[in-house]
Design an enzyme around this catalytic site. Structure first.
Site, PDB file in Angstrom:
ATOM      1  N   CYS A  95      -1.805  15.666   3.974  1.00 58.97           N
ATOM      2  CA  CYS A  95      -2.873  14.776   3.640  1.00 58.97           C
ATOM      3  C   CYS A  95      -3.997  15.357   2.402  1.00 58.97           C
ATOM      4  CB  CYS A  95      -3.811  14.874   5.043  1.00 58.97           C
ATOM      5  SG  CYS A  95      -3.056  14.087   6.227  1.00 58.97           S
TER       6      CYS A  95
HETATM    7  N1  LIG Z   1       0.708  15.180   9.269  1.00 52.47           N
HETATM    8  C1  LIG Z   1      -0.735  14.835   9.381  1.00 52.47           C
HETATM    9  O1  LIG Z   1      -1.381  15.818   9.866  1.00 52.47           O
HETATM   10  C2  LIG Z   1      -1.093  13.520   9.050  1.00 52.47           C
HETATM   11  C3  LIG Z   1      -2.664  13.307   9.559  1.00 52.47           C
HETATM   12  C4  LIG Z   1      -3.229  12.016   9.182  1.00 52.47           C
HETATM   13  C5  LIG Z   1      -2.555  11.078   8.583  1.00 52.47           C
HETATM   14  N2  LIG Z   1      -0.988  11.103   8.040  1.00 52.47           N
HETATM   15  C6  LIG Z   1      -0.473  10.240   7.335  1.00 52.47           C
HETATM   16  O2  LIG Z   1       0.520   9.408   8.306  1.00 52.47           O
HETATM   17  C7  LIG Z   1       1.459   9.140   7.582  1.00 52.47           C
HETATM   18  C8  LIG Z   1       2.822   9.707   8.066  1.00 52.47           C
HETATM   19  O3  LIG Z   1       2.724  11.166   8.203  1.00 52.47           O
HETATM   20  P1  LIG Z   1       3.751  12.342   9.100  1.00 52.47           P
HETATM   21  O4  LIG Z   1       3.107  13.624   8.641  1.00 52.47           O
HETATM   22  O5  LIG Z   1       3.438  11.819  10.443  1.00 52.47           O
HETATM   23  O6  LIG Z   1       4.871  11.898   8.197  1.00 52.47           O
HETATM   24  P2  LIG Z   1       6.450  12.629   8.933  1.00 52.47           P
HETATM   25  O7  LIG Z   1       7.242  12.593   7.612  1.00 52.47           O
HETATM   26  O8  LIG Z   1       6.260  13.771   9.746  1.00 52.47           O
HETATM   27  O9  LIG Z   1       7.037  11.303   9.517  1.00 52.47           O
HETATM   28  C9  LIG Z   1       7.360   9.994   9.233  1.00 52.47           C
HETATM   29  C10 LIG Z   1       8.522   9.762   9.716  1.00 52.47           C
HETATM   30  O10 LIG Z   1       8.689   8.137   9.418  1.00 52.47           O
HETATM   31  C11 LIG Z   1      10.248   8.067   9.215  1.00 52.47           C
HETATM   32  N3  LIG Z   1      10.566   6.974   8.471  1.00 52.47           N
HETATM   33  C12 LIG Z   1      10.327   6.880   7.006  1.00 52.47           C
HETATM   34  N4  LIG Z   1      10.856   5.506   6.714  1.00 52.47           N
HETATM   35  C13 LIG Z   1      11.016   4.763   7.741  1.00 52.47           C
HETATM   36  C14 LIG Z   1      11.561   3.596   8.243  1.00 52.47           C
HETATM   37  N5  LIG Z   1      11.305   2.504   7.278  1.00 52.47           N
HETATM   38  N6  LIG Z   1      11.599   3.123   9.456  1.00 52.47           N
HETATM   39  C15 LIG Z   1      11.493   4.129  10.459  1.00 52.47           C
HETATM   40  N7  LIG Z   1      11.109   5.398  10.051  1.00 52.47           N
HETATM   41  C16 LIG Z   1      10.905   5.773   9.130  1.00 52.47           C
HETATM   42  C17 LIG Z   1      10.597   9.449   8.715  1.00 52.47           C
HETATM   43  O11 LIG Z   1      12.052   9.421   8.959  1.00 52.47           O
HETATM   44  C18 LIG Z   1       9.728  10.421   9.506  1.00 52.47           C
HETATM   45  O12 LIG Z   1      10.331  10.861  10.598  1.00 52.47           O
HETATM   46  C19 LIG Z   1       1.357   9.609   6.059  1.00 52.47           C
HETATM   47  O13 LIG Z   1       0.929   8.520   5.491  1.00 52.47           O
HETATM   48  C20 LIG Z   1       0.514  10.845   6.290  1.00 52.47           C
HETATM   49  O14 LIG Z   1      -0.460  10.685   5.005  1.00 52.47           O
HETATM   50  C21 LIG Z   1      -0.288  12.526   8.421  1.00 52.47           C
END
Ligand SMILES: NC(=O)c1ccc[n+]([C@@H]2O[C@H](COP(=O)([O-])OP(=O)(O)OC[C@H]3O[C@@H](n4cnc5c(N)ncnc54)[C@H](O)[C@@H]3O)[C@@H](O)[C@H]2O)c1
Length: 444
Positions: A282
């Site tokens: 983030c």
């Molecule tokens: N990690 C954090 O602390 C956090 C906090 C707030 C916001 N975010 C935001 O949330 C979003 C997700 O982050 P995250 O940390 O959960 O990412 P992550 O990489 O942990 O999880 C994302 C998941 O999406 C899956 N994926 C990708 N393309 C796909 C598709 N077409 N169909 C199905 N699954 C698919 C991936 O395999 C992965 O498991 C990002 O935009 C991030 O900036 C993250």
């Protein structure tokens, strides 16, 4: 084209079904954001369908084995035992759900610009399996305008489907703080901005069954900007305090003592702490989404760029401290054994994405140091062209190193043992407080 009556029924029945928890709620992307959301939805009483393109994650969930530090295996078991939780990599399930939360990654590409490819791929799958009357909520962090500029045209199918009538679309930023024991998906207020009033009402109702506080805003654009304001605020303030930390070194003042005293002011001050640099999915990335969008509009986001420069300079500052610590022992960096403690981007998580520890590591190796690491959350990882394994932490491991660099202060690290057996420690987190007068401890 659906009739006017059918469209009215989509809204009424979706809202009614959400309110009575009688929906199949889809969650696309089962990572740090999507998986906790699934569990909250199950607890709320929805029938939840988790969809992830990564087969390994689906397999792991099939074995009830959590890959996220904040989620215990027992929570997964509990969710599956309700009979209302299923996970799959088969995108055709999209046609079976009434609501779909999109939680896919939004990284930067190689040239440092927003990479919306995951959102676009997700969108293709949705277009293929879309059914009338569905609600889509984007949770992935992105620049203001994404929901209306990228998702809306695709979901409207060239104007043949009307948002707010034939389908519903909103943005709701995820604000979780992995590793934080006090705040989680359930008690962090949820900001929701729909494209139309009906979209906002449906999305707010979806979260309303499982999140304590819902904050509705006038548009997806506002909701997108809320998240970027929050994370830009953090990035800029961390940049400021990192610069002050460097300044304090020249002034021979302890920045940590300064912050501790400053935070006794009961108003108008919020403490931020220096560190080895920004990490995670983030704070290092989100402000860049905003500055990229600003540049498209001919606006220069100077605070964001400056904070990015200062924060990116911190790994080098840490290495400079290692050089000093070794120099004080009459040793050069080249050929010295350096042990990194904690390589995740922050304490008590298993996430190494964008971790500044990896930059410190790379710089140290570039200068000829022999680097090893210990991290209870990262058994092994591919670094450079080799798989590296975490060393066990014992007095002898510490004694064999020429310098220890503490980069993530995991609660389980034995700080007394580190103090007692290390030849010298560069402490980037002010973790070794008890020994602050000790000459072998070099703080940021
Ligand atoms: N990690 C954090 O602390 C956090 C906090 C707030 C916001 N975010 C935001 O949330 C979003 C997700 O982050 P995250 O940390 O959960 O990412 P992550 O990489 O942990 O999880 C994302 C998941 O999406 C899956 N994926 C990708 N393309 C796909 C598709 N077409 N169909 C199905 N699954 C698919 C991936 O395999 C992965 O498991 C990002 O935009 C991030 O900036 C993250």
């Amino acid at each position: 084209m659906p009739t006017v009556r059918a469209r009215k029924i989509y809204f009424m029945s979706l809202l009614e079904n959400i309110k009575s928890c009688d929906v199949r709620a889809g969650v696309m992307g089962l990572g740090y954001v999507g998986l906790p959301l699934c569990l909250e939805f199950v607890r709320a009483g929805y029938h939840v369908v988790g969809l992830d393109s990564d087969e390994k994650k689906i397999e792991s969930l099939g074995k009830r084995s959590s890959y996220i530090t904040d989620i215990r295996d027992s929570e997964l078991i509990e969710a599956f035992e309700t009979g209302r939780f299923e996970v799959t990599s088969d995108q055709s399930v999209i046609s079976t759900v009434q609501t779909l939360n999109i939680c896919v990654p939004t990284p930067l590409n190689k040239s440092g610009a927003p990479d919306l490819s995951f959102i676009k791929t997700a969108l293709q799958a949705i277009e293929e399996h879309q059914t009338p009357g569905q609600l889509y909520v984007l949770e992935s962090t992105t620049y203001p305008g994404t929901t209306e500029e990228a998702l809306l045209p695709a979901l409207s199918r060239g104007g043949t489907r009307e948002v707010g009538k034939d389908f519903f679309l909103a943005f709701s930023p995820e604000r979780i703080d992995p590793g934080n024991p006090n705040f989680n998906t359930h008690n962090i207020p949820k900001v929701v901005g729909g494209v139309t009033e009906a979209c906002t009402v449906c999305a707010a109702a979806l979260y309303g069954n499982c999140v304590d506080t819902i904050v509705t805003v006038s548009s997806p654009r506002v909701a997108e900007m809320v998240k970027l304001l929050e994370n830009t605020f953090r990035s800029v303030n961390i940049g400021l305090v990192n610069e002050l930390a460097k300044m304090c070194h020249n002034l021979d003042v302890d920045i940590w003592e300064v912050i501790d005293a400053a935070k006794t002011k009961p108003f108008g001050f919020m403490p931020f702490y220096p560190g080895p640099g920004l990490g995670g999915h983030c704070i290092p990335i989100d402000p860049i989404y905003l500055s990229w969008k600003a540049t498209q509009m001919g606006f220069k986001a100077r605070f964001i760029e400056l904070a990015d420069q200062v924060n990116s300079s911190m790994p080098q500052f840490v290495v400079d401290l290692v050089v000093k610590a070794l120099g004080d022992q009459g040793k050069p960096l080249k050929g010295s054994n350096v042990l990194l403690l904690g390589i995740t981007y922050k304490a008590d998580v298993n996430d190494v994405r964008e971790s500044p520890a990896l930059d410190v590591w790379q710089l140290l190796e570039d200068w000829g140091a022999r680097v090893e690491y210990h991290d209870p959350f990262v058994e092994s990882l591919l670094f450079g062209d080799r798989e590296r394994a975490s060393k066990s932490l014992a007095p002898v491991t510490l004694q064999e190193a020429d310098c220890i660099v503490l980069l993530a202060a995991h609660k389980s690290l034995d700080l007394d043992m580190i103090c007692d057996h290390s030849p010298c420690v560069v402490d980037t987190r002010n973790a070794l407080k008890r020994d602050s007068a000790n000459e072998k401890i070099y703080k940021l």
